[in-house]
Design a protein around this motif. Structure first.
Motif, PDB file in Angstrom:
ATOM      1  N   THR A   1       3.449  -3.806  15.576  1.00 31.69           N
ATOM      2  CA  THR A   1       2.984  -2.680  15.717  1.00 31.69           C
ATOM      3  C   THR A   1       2.952  -1.810  14.468  1.00 31.69           C
ATOM      4  O   THR A   1       1.955  -1.269  13.977  1.00 31.69           O
TER       5      THR A   1
ATOM      6  N   GLN B   1       5.334   0.920   3.565  1.00 36.38           N
ATOM      7  CA  GLN B   1       4.526   1.417   2.111  1.00 36.38           C
ATOM      8  C   GLN B   1       5.437   1.228   1.030  1.00 36.38           C
ATOM      9  O   GLN B   1       4.856   0.960  -0.143  1.00 36.38           O
TER      10      GLN B   1
ATOM     11  N   GLN C   1      -1.724  -1.957   8.006  1.00 36.93           N
ATOM     12  CA  GLN C   1      -3.286  -2.730   7.590  1.00 36.93           C
ATOM     13  C   GLN C   1      -4.225  -1.550   7.894  1.00 36.93           C
ATOM     14  O   GLN C   1      -4.993  -1.695   7.088  1.00 36.93           O
ATOM     15  N   GLN C   2      -4.107  -0.978   9.091  1.00 35.32           N
ATOM     16  CA  GLN C   2      -5.127  -0.089   9.500  1.00 35.32           C
ATOM     17  C   GLN C   2      -5.248   1.137   8.143  1.00 35.32           C
ATOM     18  O   GLN C   2      -6.313   1.471   7.805  1.00 35.32           O
ATOM     19  N   LEU C   3      -4.063   1.546   8.029  1.00 37.94           N
ATOM     20  CA  LEU C   3      -3.987   2.569   6.712  1.00 37.94           C
ATOM     21  C   LEU C   3      -4.419   2.070   5.538  1.00 37.94           C
ATOM     22  O   LEU C   3      -5.327   2.770   5.055  1.00 37.94           O
ATOM     23  N   ARG C   4      -4.128   0.914   5.244  1.00 31.17           N
ATOM     24  CA  ARG C   4      -4.732   0.270   3.754  1.00 31.17           C
ATOM     25  C   ARG C   4      -6.153   0.049   3.958  1.00 31.17           C
ATOM     26  O   ARG C   4      -6.932   0.250   2.929  1.00 31.17           O
ATOM     27  N   SER C   5      -6.714  -0.249   5.255  1.00 32.84           N
ATOM     28  CA  SER C   5      -8.348  -0.419   5.143  1.00 32.84           C
ATOM     29  C   SER C   5      -9.117   0.803   4.705  1.00 32.84           C
ATOM     30  O   SER C   5      -9.981   0.748   4.866  1.00 32.84           O
ATOM     31  N   GLU C   6      -8.256   1.817   5.429  1.00 30.11           N
ATOM     32  CA  GLU C   6      -8.805   3.269   5.222  1.00 30.11           C
ATOM     33  C   GLU C   6      -8.588   4.091   3.957  1.00 30.11           C
ATOM     34  O   GLU C   6      -9.424   5.012   3.755  1.00 30.11           O
ATOM     35  N   GLU C   7      -8.070   3.314   3.126  1.00 31.08           N
ATOM     36  CA  GLU C   7      -7.895   3.975   1.804  1.00 31.08           C
ATOM     37  C   GLU C   7      -9.131   3.596   0.760  1.00 31.08           C
ATOM     38  O   GLU C   7      -9.732   2.856   1.022  1.00 31.08           O
TER      39      GLU C   7
ATOM     40  N   GLN D   1       0.563  -3.765  12.028  1.00 29.91           N
ATOM     41  CA  GLN D   1      -0.900  -3.275  12.356  1.00 29.91           C
ATOM     42  C   GLN D   1      -1.282  -1.815  12.017  1.00 29.91           C
ATOM     43  O   GLN D   1      -2.499  -1.790  11.403  1.00 29.91           O
ATOM     44  N   ALA D   2      -0.290  -0.954  11.977  1.00 30.94           N
ATOM     45  CA  ALA D   2      -0.746   0.524  11.706  1.00 30.94           C
ATOM     46  C   ALA D   2      -0.701   0.491  10.126  1.00 30.94           C
ATOM     47  O   ALA D   2      -1.664   1.258   9.483  1.00 30.94           O
TER      48      ALA D   2
END
Length: 205
Positions: free
Chosen positions: A193, A159, A199-205, A196-197
């Motif tokens: 890992t 981040q 990218q997942q966090l960014r997709s949920e923002e 991927q975490a």
């Protein structure tokens, strides 16, 4: 406090050290990046990544060549290791102290992160870092050993890297030294890992 702190950054071309270098540069530090070749499998690609980021920041990369030392260690090994020198941070930091003292620098930056302290890497442990700090105070009391990322997890480092506009795809961490990350070694798996975490966090923002 000095107007301009001069810091030696041990730069491997990986996410953590690249982020630390950019962080210090963003704070107005004068940075001396140092890359150490100790005959690790990834040396060529690590150096390529390190040079890319130094060029982008207009910094001269200092290279220390310990490849013959690493080769000698590996030649004595029954099982040839990707990273040939056990406790490699010990000789690397020792050389960093000598160089920092010669160049009259204020600090040495080691890019350990919070995740490192729970791994079985003795020369990246909190105890090792504190013991090394104590030794440096005896030899060079004016040189600090800094660990600016020690409170951050790998996800938090990612981040921070994105906030500093670091192109993460240009970093390199593969233990096997292939031109592209192998995806199977310990460092590649940890990298994937974390990414991927992230990218997942960014997709949920």
């Amino acid at each position: 406090m000095k107007m301009s702190i001069r810091s030696l950054v041990l730069l491997s071309g990986g996410i953590d050290s690249v982020t630390a270098m950019h962080l210090l540069q963003s704070k107005g530090r004068k940075v001396l990046p140092v890359f150490v070749n100790y005959s690790q499998r990834g040396a060529v690609q690590e150096l390529k990544a390190a040079k890319f980021f130094c060029d982008a920041l207009g910094l001269e990369l200092i290279q220390l060549d310990l490849s013959q030392v690493g080769d000698t260690f590996r030649n004595l090994q029954t099982q040839k290791l990707h990273i040939p020198i056990h406790h490699r941070n010990l000789p690397i930091l020792s050389l960093a102290v000598s160089l920092a003292a010669q160049e009259k620098l204020d600090s040495i930056v080691l890019s350990v992160i919070k995740d490192d302290f729970v791994k079985d890497y003795q020369s990246s442990s909190l105890e090792f870092v504190e013991a090394f700090r104590a030794m440096i105070r005896t030899l060079e009391p004016n040189i600090e050993v800094e660990t600016p990322l020690k409170h951050l997890t790998k996800l938090e480092v990612l981040q921070l890297a994105k906030s500093l506009d670091i192109p993460l795809e240009r970093t390199y961490t593969c233990m096997r030294g292939h031109e592209e990350h192998c995806g199977n070694c310990t460092q590649c798996r940890e990298r994937m890992t974390a990414l991927q975490a992230f990218q997942q966090l960014r997709s949920e923002e």
